[in-house]
Design a protein around this motif. Sequence first.
Motif, mmCIF file in Angstrom:
data_model
loop_
_atom_site.group_PDB
_atom_site.id
_atom_site.type_symbol
_atom_site.label_atom_id
_atom_site.label_comp_id
_atom_site.label_asym_id
_atom_site.label_seq_id
_atom_site.Cartn_x
_atom_site.Cartn_y
_atom_site.Cartn_z
ATOM 1 N N ASP A 105 1.035 -1.287 0.160
ATOM 2 C CA ASP A 105 0.011 0.214 0.020
ATOM 3 C C ASP A 105 1.071 1.109 -0.060
ATOM 4 O OD1 ASP A 105 -2.559 -1.232 0.004
ATOM 5 O OD2 ASP A 105 -2.103 -1.808 2.180
ATOM 6 N N VAL A 106 0.756 2.075 -1.105
ATOM 7 C CA VAL A 106 1.491 3.376 -1.281
ATOM 8 C C VAL A 106 0.844 4.543 -0.340
ATOM 9 C CG1 VAL A 106 2.236 5.147 -2.438
ATOM 10 C CG2 VAL A 106 2.606 2.925 -3.425
ATOM 11 N N ARG A 107 1.224 4.973 0.778
ATOM 12 C CA ARG A 107 0.695 5.579 1.746
ATOM 13 C C ARG A 107 0.647 7.255 1.387
ATOM 14 N NH1 ARG A 107 3.799 2.372 6.276
ATOM 15 N NH2 ARG A 107 2.128 0.740 6.684
ATOM 16 N N ALA A 108 1.968 7.602 0.641
ATOM 17 C CA ALA A 108 2.291 9.058 0.360
ATOM 18 C C ALA A 108 3.307 9.061 -0.509
ATOM 19 C CB ALA A 108 2.345 9.875 1.655
ATOM 20 N N VAL A 109 3.333 10.187 -1.515
ATOM 21 C CA VAL A 109 4.489 10.696 -2.362
ATOM 22 C C VAL A 109 4.932 12.010 -1.872
ATOM 23 C CG1 VAL A 109 5.425 10.814 -4.452
ATOM 24 C CG2 VAL A 109 3.694 8.920 -4.237
ATOM 25 N N ARG A 110 6.039 12.277 -1.396
ATOM 26 C CA ARG A 110 6.406 13.441 -1.097
ATOM 27 C C ARG A 110 7.846 13.939 -1.830
ATOM 28 N NH1 ARG A 110 3.788 13.665 3.710
ATOM 29 N NH2 ARG A 110 3.203 11.783 4.788
ATOM 30 N N GLU A 111 8.043 15.049 -1.573
ATOM 31 C CA GLU A 111 9.573 15.620 -2.187
ATOM 32 C C GLU A 111 10.653 15.075 -1.054
ATOM 33 O OE1 GLU A 111 10.325 17.165 -4.528
ATOM 34 O OE2 GLU A 111 8.534 18.148 -5.533
ATOM 35 N N ASN A 112 11.365 14.765 -1.823
ATOM 36 C CA ASN A 112 12.858 14.090 -1.003
ATOM 37 C C ASN A 112 13.807 15.400 -0.563
ATOM 38 O OD1 ASN A 112 14.151 12.140 0.001
ATOM 39 N ND2 ASN A 112 15.563 12.201 -1.623
ATOM 40 N N GLY A 113 13.901 16.419 -1.736
ATOM 41 C CA GLY A 113 14.729 17.517 -1.145
ATOM 42 C C GLY A 113 16.002 17.654 -2.170
ATOM 43 N N ASP A 114 16.072 16.593 -3.101
ATOM 44 C CA ASP A 114 17.202 16.675 -3.745
ATOM 45 C C ASP A 114 16.990 16.307 -5.306
ATOM 46 O OD1 ASP A 114 16.261 13.976 -3.741
ATOM 47 O OD2 ASP A 114 18.300 13.105 -3.311
ATOM 48 N N GLY A 115 15.705 16.558 -5.427
ATOM 49 C CA GLY A 115 15.106 16.563 -6.860
ATOM 50 C C GLY A 115 14.387 15.416 -7.218
ATOM 51 N N ARG A 116 14.358 14.312 -6.045
ATOM 52 C CA ARG A 116 13.631 13.196 -6.314
ATOM 53 C C ARG A 116 12.338 13.303 -5.464
ATOM 54 N NH1 ARG A 116 18.510 8.885 -5.068
ATOM 55 N NH2 ARG A 116 18.665 10.371 -3.191
ATOM 56 N N LEU A 117 11.593 12.080 -5.688
ATOM 57 C CA LEU A 117 10.321 11.954 -5.001
ATOM 58 C C LEU A 117 10.615 10.727 -4.087
ATOM 59 C CD1 LEU A 117 7.913 12.183 -7.957
ATOM 60 C CD2 LEU A 117 8.047 14.080 -6.135
ATOM 61 N N LEU A 118 9.859 10.813 -2.758
ATOM 62 C CA LEU A 118 9.917 9.912 -1.917
ATOM 63 C C LEU A 118 8.598 9.213 -1.984
ATOM 64 C CD1 LEU A 118 12.378 9.328 -0.034
ATOM 65 C CD2 LEU A 118 11.196 10.482 1.811
ATOM 66 N N VAL A 119 8.715 7.594 -2.119
ATOM 67 C CA VAL A 119 7.499 6.890 -2.079
ATOM 68 C C VAL A 119 7.364 6.185 -0.963
ATOM 69 C CG1 VAL A 119 5.973 5.335 -3.478
ATOM 70 C CG2 VAL A 119 7.557 7.000 -4.799
ATOM 71 N N GLU A 120 6.502 6.570 0.218
ATOM 72 C CA GLU A 120 6.331 5.980 1.510
ATOM 73 C C GLU A 120 5.220 4.890 1.316
ATOM 74 O OE1 GLU A 120 5.334 9.006 3.967
ATOM 75 O OE2 GLU A 120 7.234 9.992 3.613
ATOM 76 N N SER A 121 5.359 3.561 1.694
ATOM 77 C CA SER A 121 4.632 2.617 1.462
ATOM 78 C C SER A 121 4.828 1.535 2.378
ATOM 79 C CB SER A 121 4.903 1.726 0.194
ATOM 80 O OG SER A 121 5.843 0.850 0.148
ATOM 81 N N SER A 122 3.865 0.504 2.487
ATOM 82 C CA SER A 122 3.860 -0.547 3.508
ATOM 83 C C SER A 122 5.265 -1.435 3.388
ATOM 84 C CB SER A 122 2.494 -1.435 3.493
ATOM 85 O OG SER A 122 2.091 -1.835 2.499
ATOM 86 N N GLY A 123 5.502 -1.386 2.122
ATOM 87 C CA GLY A 123 6.662 -2.216 1.680
ATOM 88 C C GLY A 123 8.055 -1.603 1.871
ATOM 89 N N GLY A 124 8.116 -0.443 2.313
ATOM 90 C CA GLY A 124 9.203 0.341 2.291
ATOM 91 C C GLY A 124 9.286 1.602 1.507
ATOM 92 N N THR A 125 10.355 2.384 1.527
ATOM 93 C CA THR A 125 10.298 3.744 1.048
ATOM 94 C C THR A 125 11.368 3.890 -0.152
ATOM 95 O OG1 THR A 125 9.893 4.638 3.153
ATOM 96 C CG2 THR A 125 10.778 5.967 1.616
ATOM 97 N N TRP A 126 10.940 4.353 -1.236
ATOM 98 C CA TRP A 126 11.819 4.552 -2.468
ATOM 99 C C TRP A 126 11.905 6.008 -2.811
ATOM 100 C CZ3 TRP A 126 8.900 0.237 -1.809
ATOM 101 C CH2 TRP A 126 9.324 -1.067 -2.032
ATOM 102 N N ALA A 127 13.028 6.346 -3.170
ATOM 103 C CA ALA A 127 13.534 7.763 -3.834
ATOM 104 C C ALA A 127 13.633 7.133 -5.223
ATOM 105 C CB ALA A 127 14.755 8.034 -3.199
ATOM 106 N N THR A 128 12.743 8.117 -6.129
ATOM 107 C CA THR A 128 12.755 7.922 -7.233
ATOM 108 C C THR A 128 12.867 9.111 -8.200
ATOM 109 O OG1 THR A 128 11.221 6.910 -9.218
ATOM 110 C CG2 THR A 128 10.208 8.247 -7.464
#
Length: 359
Positions: A105-128
């Motif tokens: 389950d993807v809970r939120a997508v936020r700014e990561n602060g370095d030009g990437r997006l931070l995808v927060e989910s029940s399976g972990g977090t990805w910087a993309t």
Amino acid sequence: MNDIREVDVVVIGAGQAGLSSAYHLRRTGFVPDRDFVVLDHSPGPGGAWRYRWPSLTYGKVHGMHALPGMELTGADPARPSSEVITEYFDRYERTFDLRVRRPVDVRAVRENGDGRLLVESSGGTWATRALISATGTWDRPFWPRYPGQETFRGRQLHTAQYPGPEAFAGLRVVVVGGGASGTQHLLEIAPYAASTTWVTRRPPVFREGPFDEAAGRAAVALVEERVRQGLPPRSVVSVTGLPLTDAVRQGIADGVLDRQPVFDRITPEGVEWKDGRRVEADVILWATGFRPAVDHLAPLRLREPGGGIRMEGTRVAADPRIHLVGYGPSASTIGANRAGRAAVRDIRRLLAEQPLAAA
């Protein structure tokens, strides 16, 4: 921050739009789990199709276009579409080694602060560096509100919960909604129910004759214009009208598809209009459609004053890193295929033009 995984692209959703996007990523050189990842909240393949009611057989499905690269052949038209298409999606994922991660389950997508997006989910977090949101609408059924709704003593359910026609045997049923689902439900339920009443906000528009490619393009263009303006998308069927099939003609002749204007309030025993007319009911079935499932994007503040997300093709106008595939004009199965290809083409160009700065 050490447990954040880094990829070039995150795809959210593994329905038609998500699988099409993943296919085109793989086909153009992106490697699953290294360059991109597909996250899906369902327990297994099939997207929204896995939740369709059993009486919706494959033979009743209109306009199911094959995923890119692999046709769906030899399907039994009498089998439930939920089984046929789930098996097809499963075979597709394995054939192209798409490595869908589920249930996540993807809970939120936020700014990561370095030009990437931070995808927060029940399976972990990805910087993309780029995001394809292909979450469709099935998880956001739209329930209208009417005075007295909470007093109704019968059962209220939405198309998303539709169990099949046998569940309505001997019951008085009010079906709300003028789209394809509403008419399908009525035609199925009528032989079982004690009575059916069909109500819609607007008179239904039935379309005669073939729906050719030119008509399809014109309909999609109308939906596309809305999202280009930042307005909430409407379904393609809202501008095409309902096909006047033999079953629909018979339903009209039999009085099953006898549309009434929508009621003004709900009572404990049923529904009523301002003129005093009443219909008693055991069930109110809300065939009132769905809304795009984009709440995970809320932290990015992408919505326009008009209530929608302004789009340029599949790309979010306010943020070229983000693509919505299966949103608005690409919500059909063939539209999702084309949109997946277009999104990947744009993302490849974006990543080439904006290489990530060295740490």
